[in-house]
Design an enzyme around this catalytic site. Structure first.
Site, PDB file in Angstrom:
ATOM      1  N   LYS A 168      16.882  -5.787 -33.161  1.00 26.20           N
ATOM      2  CA  LYS A 168      15.832  -5.290 -34.002  1.00 26.20           C
ATOM      3  C   LYS A 168      15.826  -5.836 -35.280  1.00 26.20           C
ATOM      4  CE  LYS A 168      14.108  -1.093 -33.497  1.00 26.20           C
ATOM      5  NZ  LYS A 168      13.964   0.298 -33.544  1.00 26.20           N
ATOM      6  N   LYS A 216     -11.051 -34.919 -43.045  1.00 32.04           N
ATOM      7  CA  LYS A 216      -9.777 -35.007 -43.416  1.00 32.04           C
ATOM      8  C   LYS A 216      -8.786 -34.695 -42.264  1.00 32.04           C
ATOM      9  CE  LYS A 216      -6.871 -31.943 -44.697  1.00 32.04           C
ATOM     10  NZ  LYS A 216      -5.846 -32.648 -44.098  1.00 32.04           N
ATOM     11  N   GLY A 268      -7.210 -18.915 -41.221  1.00 30.70           N
ATOM     12  CA  GLY A 268      -8.298 -19.760 -40.484  1.00 30.70           C
ATOM     13  C   GLY A 268      -8.749 -20.908 -41.586  1.00 30.70           C
ATOM     14  N   GLY A 269      -8.958 -22.003 -41.096  1.00 33.12           N
ATOM     15  CA  GLY A 269      -9.134 -23.083 -42.003  1.00 33.12           C
ATOM     16  C   GLY A 269     -10.353 -22.886 -43.032  1.00 33.12           C
ATOM     17  N   SER A 324       9.741 -27.374 -50.727  1.00 34.71           N
ATOM     18  CA  SER A 324       8.744 -26.588 -49.616  1.00 34.71           C
ATOM     19  C   SER A 324       9.298 -25.449 -49.523  1.00 34.71           C
ATOM     20  CB  SER A 324       8.306 -27.781 -48.616  1.00 34.71           C
ATOM     21  OG  SER A 324       7.512 -26.701 -47.771  1.00 34.71           O
ATOM     22  N   ASP A 358      -5.829 -27.086 -46.055  1.00 30.12           N
ATOM     23  CA  ASP A 358      -7.051 -26.213 -46.502  1.00 30.12           C
ATOM     24  C   ASP A 358      -7.043 -26.339 -48.195  1.00 30.12           C
ATOM     25  OD1 ASP A 358      -7.753 -25.890 -43.736  1.00 30.12           O
ATOM     26  OD2 ASP A 358      -6.219 -24.066 -43.857  1.00 30.12           O
ATOM     27  N   ARG A 374      -7.835 -12.950 -33.627  1.00 34.25           N
ATOM     28  CA  ARG A 374      -6.409 -13.216 -33.511  1.00 34.25           C
ATOM     29  C   ARG A 374      -5.705 -12.818 -34.539  1.00 34.25           C
ATOM     30  NH1 ARG A 374      -5.577 -19.879 -33.605  1.00 34.25           N
ATOM     31  NH2 ARG A 374      -6.911 -20.021 -35.393  1.00 34.25           N
ATOM     32  N   LYS A 423      -1.767 -37.685 -36.980  1.00 33.56           N
ATOM     33  CA  LYS A 423      -1.806 -37.560 -35.527  1.00 33.56           C
ATOM     34  C   LYS A 423      -3.149 -37.542 -35.070  1.00 33.56           C
ATOM     35  CE  LYS A 423      -0.275 -34.893 -31.522  1.00 33.56           C
ATOM     36  NZ  LYS A 423       0.585 -33.860 -31.190  1.00 33.56           N
TER      37      LYS A 423
END
Length: 310
Positions: free
Chosen positions: A27, A184, A39-40, A247, A255, A90, A188
């Site tokens: 746990k 944008k 979300g975007g 980072s 976004d 979600r 990939k």
């Protein structure tokens, strides 16, 4: 005051955790839990508002998690226009392991959208007044691949400039339909769009400029991660290095970039200045933990580094 609307068809409640290390079958306890609306398009709106603009969020929302998402948007003081759906909104999770510095992200597919529901969304968008419409994020299951192309076409007829950040068939269909203000993709996504596995910046710039000259989009921004990014228009190709930052989390970097670029373009800034401001915002997002997104002070500081180097 600059006004934009954003569209998020598959939003999420983004929950972030940080713990020392993962141990299977145990746990795992964490001192904090942070939840944000995500979300975007919602992420774009959050950063755009931080920069001083007005943003109206159109998004699909369903079930008890949809009600929770609505409440989170209210906490962020975002003007919202939810489109009710039967499925549950979600929940995504971002987990940071302190001992390794690794970040793990769990992103569910999201609900299936009915034809009646996405038609309702199209109707809702037709009455939203704005200068720019930013469409960001994936298409949920059940929505046709040309949906974003339909939205962009309707917006163009009303004099609204459309910015698209998506992928796959949805991106291809919208670019084929043309007349976008900006797209944008990451590397990939761009490779999939043009059907070529290229990574050389010169070739990427040429292929992106071909799209701009075809009239599909006025601006094409290809993000290259740690290698920076490329901006192409019919007249110019500009390459920009990524900001040098340590980072903490990569959530919302793209976004944040879109929000900052649109903020500059709406204010009448040049394409190049908007691009560098967007790259600074993407770097600023890396400095914030979990789902916190870019902060204006960090954006300005990183942008000034670009200015001092030129």
């Amino acid at each position: 005051m600059m006004n934009i609307a954003t569209l998020t068809l598959n939003p999420t409640i983004d929950v972030a955790y940080s713990l020392d290390r993962f141990v299977h079958s145990d746990k795992l306890r964490t001192a904090e839990q942070k939840a944000d609306p995500g979300g975007g398009g919602i992420n774009v709106a959050r950063v755009f508002v931080r920069l001083g603009g007005n943003a109206r969020c159109v998004y699909m929302s369903g079930g008890s998690t949809g009600a929770a998402l609505d409440a989170l948007l209210d906490l962020h003081q975002i003007v919202r226009e939810p489109v009710s759906i039967e499925g549950e909104t979600r929940i995504s999770a971002t987990m940071f392991e302190q001992s390794s510095g690794h970040e793990y992200r769990i992103v569910p597919a999201g609900p299936v959208i009915s034809e009646a529901e996405w038609h309702t969304c199209l109707d809702r968008l037709s009455s939203v007044e704005c200068d720019y419409l930013v469409i960001s994020g994936s298409l949920p299951r059940g929505i046709p691949a040309d949906f974003y192309a339909q939205v962009a076409s309707d917006a163009k007829q009303r004099g609204v400039r459309t910015v698209l950040d998506s992928s796959g068939d949805a991106l291809k269909a919208a670019v084929a339909a043309g007349k976008l203000e900006m797209v944008k993709p990451n590397l990939k996504e761009f490779q999939q769009l043009i059907g070529e596995d290229i990574s050389d910046p010169i070739l990427i710039g040429k292929a992106a400029q071909d799209i701009a000259r075809s009239g599909s989009a006025r601006l094409i921004v290809v993000s290259l991660g740690e290698r920076g990014g490329i901006l192409a228009s019919a007249e110019h190709v500009i390459e920009c290095a990524a900001p040098k930052v340590a980072s903490v989390s990569s959530v919302g970097a793209g976004d944040s970039c879109v929000a900052a670029m649109v903020h500059c373009l709406a204010a009448g800034k040049s394409n190049e200045e908007a691009f560098r401001y967007g790259m600074a915002a993407g770097g600023a997002a890396l400095l914030t933990p979990g789902t916190d997104l870019a902060r204006p002070a960090d954006i300005r500081r990183l942008f000034e580094q670009y200015v001092s180097e030129t």
